[in-house]
Design a protein around this motif. Structure first.
Motif, short mmCIF file in Angstrom:
data_model
loop_
_atom_site.label_atom_id
_atom_site.label_comp_id
_atom_site.label_asym_id
_atom_site.label_seq_id
_atom_site.Cartn_x
_atom_site.Cartn_y
_atom_site.Cartn_z
N THR A 235 0.84 -1.20 0.00
CA THR A 235 0.00 0.00 0.00
C THR A 235 0.87 1.24 0.00
OG1 THR A 235 -1.69 -1.19 1.27
CG2 THR A 235 -1.84 1.22 1.22
N MET A 236 0.51 2.20 -0.86
CA MET A 236 1.29 3.44 -0.99
C MET A 236 0.36 4.64 -1.05
SD MET A 236 3.42 1.65 -3.98
CE MET A 236 2.00 0.57 -4.12
N LEU A 237 0.85 5.77 -0.59
CA LEU A 237 0.17 7.06 -0.73
C LEU A 237 1.08 8.01 -1.49
CD1 LEU A 237 -1.51 7.93 2.71
CD2 LEU A 237 -2.63 7.19 0.61
N ASP A 276 -8.73 15.78 9.91
CA ASP A 276 -9.40 16.28 11.11
C ASP A 276 -10.12 15.16 11.86
OD1 ASP A 276 -8.54 18.81 10.50
OD2 ASP A 276 -10.45 19.48 9.64
N TYR A 277 -10.64 14.20 11.09
CA TYR A 277 -11.45 13.12 11.66
C TYR A 277 -10.61 11.97 12.20
CZ TYR A 277 -14.69 9.09 11.45
OH TYR A 277 -15.43 7.97 11.73
N ALA A 278 -9.62 11.52 11.41
CA ALA A 278 -8.91 10.28 11.73
C ALA A 278 -7.49 10.48 12.23
CB ALA A 278 -8.90 9.36 10.51
N ARG A 279 -6.92 11.67 12.05
CA ARG A 279 -5.55 11.95 12.52
C ARG A 279 -4.55 10.91 12.01
NH1 ARG A 279 -6.12 17.18 13.69
NH2 ARG A 279 -7.87 17.54 15.13
N ILE A 280 -4.56 10.72 10.70
CA ILE A 280 -3.67 9.73 10.09
C ILE A 280 -2.27 10.28 9.90
CG2 ILE A 280 -3.31 8.38 7.96
CD1 ILE A 280 -6.38 8.24 7.75
N GLY A 281 -2.15 11.61 9.83
CA GLY A 281 -0.87 12.24 9.57
C GLY A 281 -0.71 12.70 8.13
N LEU A 282 -1.83 13.02 7.48
CA LEU A 282 -1.79 13.46 6.09
C LEU A 282 -1.46 14.95 6.02
CD1 LEU A 282 -5.11 11.80 4.83
CD2 LEU A 282 -2.80 10.85 4.72
N PRO A 283 -0.69 15.35 5.00
CA PRO A 283 -0.49 16.79 4.79
C PRO A 283 -1.78 17.41 4.28
CG PRO A 283 0.50 15.54 2.99
CD PRO A 283 0.02 14.53 3.99
N THR A 284 -2.18 18.52 4.85
CA THR A 284 -3.48 19.10 4.49
C THR A 284 -3.38 20.22 3.45
OG1 THR A 284 -3.30 20.58 6.41
CG2 THR A 284 -4.50 18.52 6.71
N ASP A 285 -2.18 20.41 2.89
CA ASP A 285 -2.03 21.44 1.87
C ASP A 285 -1.90 20.84 0.47
OD1 ASP A 285 0.42 20.29 2.35
OD2 ASP A 285 1.56 22.16 2.11
N VAL A 286 -2.18 19.54 0.32
CA VAL A 286 -2.08 18.91 -0.99
C VAL A 286 -3.37 19.17 -1.79
CG1 VAL A 286 -0.50 17.11 -0.24
CG2 VAL A 286 -2.96 16.73 -0.11
N GLU A 287 -3.25 19.17 -3.10
CA GLU A 287 -4.43 19.30 -3.96
C GLU A 287 -5.06 17.95 -4.25
OE1 GLU A 287 -5.97 22.04 -4.85
OE2 GLU A 287 -4.51 23.13 -3.62
N ALA A 288 -4.26 16.88 -4.17
CA ALA A 288 -4.79 15.54 -4.43
C ALA A 288 -3.92 14.52 -3.73
CB ALA A 288 -4.84 15.25 -5.93
N LEU A 289 -4.55 13.43 -3.34
CA LEU A 289 -3.84 12.31 -2.73
C LEU A 289 -4.27 11.04 -3.46
CD1 LEU A 289 -3.44 11.63 1.05
CD2 LEU A 289 -4.39 9.86 -0.41
N LEU A 290 -3.30 10.21 -3.82
CA LEU A 290 -3.58 8.92 -4.45
C LEU A 290 -3.26 7.79 -3.48
CD1 LEU A 290 -2.19 8.89 -8.14
CD2 LEU A 290 -4.57 9.01 -7.39
N LEU A 291 -4.22 6.88 -3.31
CA LEU A 291 -3.99 5.64 -2.59
C LEU A 291 -3.76 4.56 -3.64
CD1 LEU A 291 -4.12 3.72 -0.08
CD2 LEU A 291 -6.58 3.55 -0.55
N MET A 292 -2.60 3.91 -3.58
CA MET A 292 -2.25 2.88 -4.57
C MET A 292 -1.96 1.58 -3.83
SD MET A 292 0.31 5.19 -6.98
CE MET A 292 1.51 5.45 -5.66
N GLU A 293 -2.57 0.49 -4.31
CA GLU A 293 -2.31 -0.83 -3.73
C GLU A 293 -2.10 -1.83 -4.86
OE1 GLU A 293 -4.43 -1.23 0.55
OE2 GLU A 293 -5.79 -1.39 -1.16
N THR A 294 -1.17 -2.73 -4.64
CA THR A 294 -0.94 -3.83 -5.56
C THR A 294 -0.93 -5.13 -4.77
OG1 THR A 294 0.60 -4.79 -7.18
CG2 THR A 294 1.57 -3.50 -5.40
N ASP A 295 -1.44 -6.20 -5.36
CA ASP A 295 -1.44 -7.48 -4.66
C ASP A 295 -1.17 -8.61 -5.64
OD1 ASP A 295 -3.80 -7.78 -6.05
OD2 ASP A 295 -5.09 -8.01 -4.31
N GLY A 296 -0.79 -9.77 -5.10
CA GLY A 296 -0.48 -10.93 -5.94
C GLY A 296 0.72 -11.68 -5.42
N HIS A 297 1.51 -12.25 -6.33
CA HIS A 297 2.75 -12.96 -5.97
C HIS A 297 3.73 -11.97 -5.36
CE1 HIS A 297 6.60 -15.04 -6.41
NE2 HIS A 297 5.90 -16.17 -6.45
N PRO A 298 4.42 -12.33 -4.28
CA PRO A 298 5.31 -11.37 -3.61
C PRO A 298 6.31 -10.69 -4.53
CG PRO A 298 5.02 -13.30 -2.24
CD PRO A 298 4.34 -13.61 -3.54
#
Length: 472
Positions: A235-237, A276-298
């Motif tokens: 998982t990547m951000l 504000d809700y979850a306090r994950i540690g995200l920068p709040t000055d970004v215009e967009a955030l992508l969540l990227m996940e890959t799965d399968g054979h290691p």
């Protein structure tokens, strides 16, 4: 958008005592609700501003009880609205006055897990996440993961053809339905499909009921296809100073022949609300955030994750983070899964919309949504499935403010117009229901729209199943 209703009025057309007695004879007296205070929770679903009180709520426990209830309703001419957990976002399970609501949550058993054929047979009231959890105990995987998967039922998922975060790689609910049991509008029971990987005998009738929103039949059991559980996941951000850069990253990942498990985005407002809700540690000055996940054979996962991170940096990501382990991956993924809950804290009413456009039009569409919000003086947070073009512009408003709600309706019409102009669709996963039926002819055109009506009339000539949904 459907007309807002500020309260859930009592039904003006109560059921005769003789009909109630017959229903109680079918399911038991304790499984029929008629008191006003008991009916209120079943007068709405997850769609904002749509409420109406049914005549009664019935809790069947088997296909045979559903059949008997429908036969009774057909005999006395009462409409039937089917309901699961009530998480729908298009008004699909909102009742109408005088109707019988069949709440299917008591049909909640996993009937069979067949490891030899990689299938699972379940009743319609089983919670979606419980299906994947049960499959996971045997090293198997049920991929569709709607945002409501912890509370939504599989029957509702099938009726709406629900999507989810993993839809880019794994598809939607339709892709995992091998068979089903359906109660037809006359109460007869139809069993469709089987465990065969190949079956082209006759029309694909099960597909007619997938996404039909309870207007053609009532799904009581489902035969699901399972997959081997992926051995590894990363998982990547990625954080961006422009939505265009995020969209270009998505296009570049697909062009590189990488199909991620998940490719999601949040805009600036949504990121701020999530932090504000979850306090994950995200920068709040970004215009967009992508969540990227890959799965399968290691080995493949490590290769794809490395390439995706490099592509993100090449296309303007300010920062890219990779989760160190599954626990951190789940925390990063929660940025997207918490989006709706986070936005819902801002205003009294949250209207989660659902449009889909070709991936090439994503950046343009997000810009248009932002411009439309400014034009109509509205708060709109946008997030969604960037990998498959499915956007969720989320209106933060107050349904009691009639003037603001009018501006919401104007803005939504403009968003729909633009969506269709670029080759999109008015709903990617939430369904039509009440909320989107005004736009359906605009998308389909007269001939195809009439074809939809012909199918409804052919299967339900009396219009008893979920009337008023999809079209009048």
């Amino acid at each position: 958008m459907a007309t807002a209703v500020s309260s859930a009025p009592a039904s003006a057309n109560p059921l005769p005592a003789t009909v109630l007695a017959e229903l109680q004879g079918i399911v038991g007296a304790e499984a029929v609700l008629t008191a006003d205070e008991d009916l209120i929770p079943y007068s709405f679903d997850g769609t904002a501003a749509l409420k109406h009180r049914p005549a009664c709520v019935v809790f069947p426990r088997s296909t045979e009880e559903v059949s008997a209830c429908v036969k009774l309703a057909a005999r006395v001419g009462r409409p039937v609205v089917t309901r699961g957990s009530g998480t729908g976002l298009s008004g699909g399970s909102v009742p109408l006055g005088g109707c019988i609501v069949l709440c299917m949550v008591k049909l909640d058993r996993i009937l069979e897990l067949d490891q030899k054929n990689l299938t699972m047979r379940v009743q319609c009231g089983v919670i979606t996440k419980e299906i994947d959890d049960a499959a996971g105990k045997h090293g198997l995987f049920y991929p569709p993961d709607p945002g409501s998967m912890k509370i939504s039922t599989i029957g509702g998922n099938v009726a709406e053809n629900s999507g989810g975060l993993r839809g880019l790689k794994y598809g939607v609910t339709r892709d995992y339905i091998m068979g089903m049991t359906v109660v037809l509008p006359d109460g007869e029971i139809s069993r469709l499909g089987n465990k065969c990987v190949k079956d082209v005998a006759g029309y694909s009738l099960k597909d007619l009921f997938i996404g039909s929103e309870g207007t053609l039949g009532i799904i009581t059991e489902v035969l699901l296809k399972l997959l081997p559980r992926p051995a590894a996941r990363r998982t990547m951000l990625a954080m961006y100073d422009s939505m265009e850069a995020a969209a270009e990253t998505v296009s570049a990942i697909i062009a590189a022949r990488i199909i991620p498990c998940t490719l999601e985005f949040l805009d600036r407002m949504t990121v701020q609300c999530v932090e504000d809700y979850a306090r994950i540690g995200l920068p709040t000055d970004v215009e967009a955030l992508l969540l990227m996940e890959t799965d399968g054979h290691p080995a493949a996962v490590e290769d794809e994750a490395s390439r995706m991170m490099e592509i993100a940096r090449t296309h303007g990501a300010r920062e890219v983070k990779m989760a160190a382990d599954d626990a951190e991956g789940a925390r990063l993924a929660s940025a997207r899964r918490n989006a709706f809950s986070a936005l819902a804290r801002v205003k009294p009413t949250t209207i989660l919309e659902d449009v889909t456009v070709p991936r090439s039009e994503l950046a343009r569409m997000v810009k248009f949504i932002n411009a439309t919000a400014a034009k109509h003086r509205l708060l709109i947070g946008t997030f969604g499935h960037m990998g498959d073009g499915n956007l969720h512009p989320t209106f933060l408003t107050n349904e009691k403010d009639t003037e603001e709600m009018h501006r919401v309706e104007l803005a939504l019409q403009e968003i729909v117009d633009e969506t269709l102009a670029v080759g999109g669709t008015v709903t990617g996963e939430h369904g039509v229901g009440l909320a989107k039926k005004a736009f359906l002819r605009q998308q389909f055109g007269d001939v195809s729209y009439t074809l939809l009506q012909k199918v409804k009339r052919a299967l339900d000539p009396s219009g008893l199943l979920n009337p008023g949904k999809i079209f009048d």
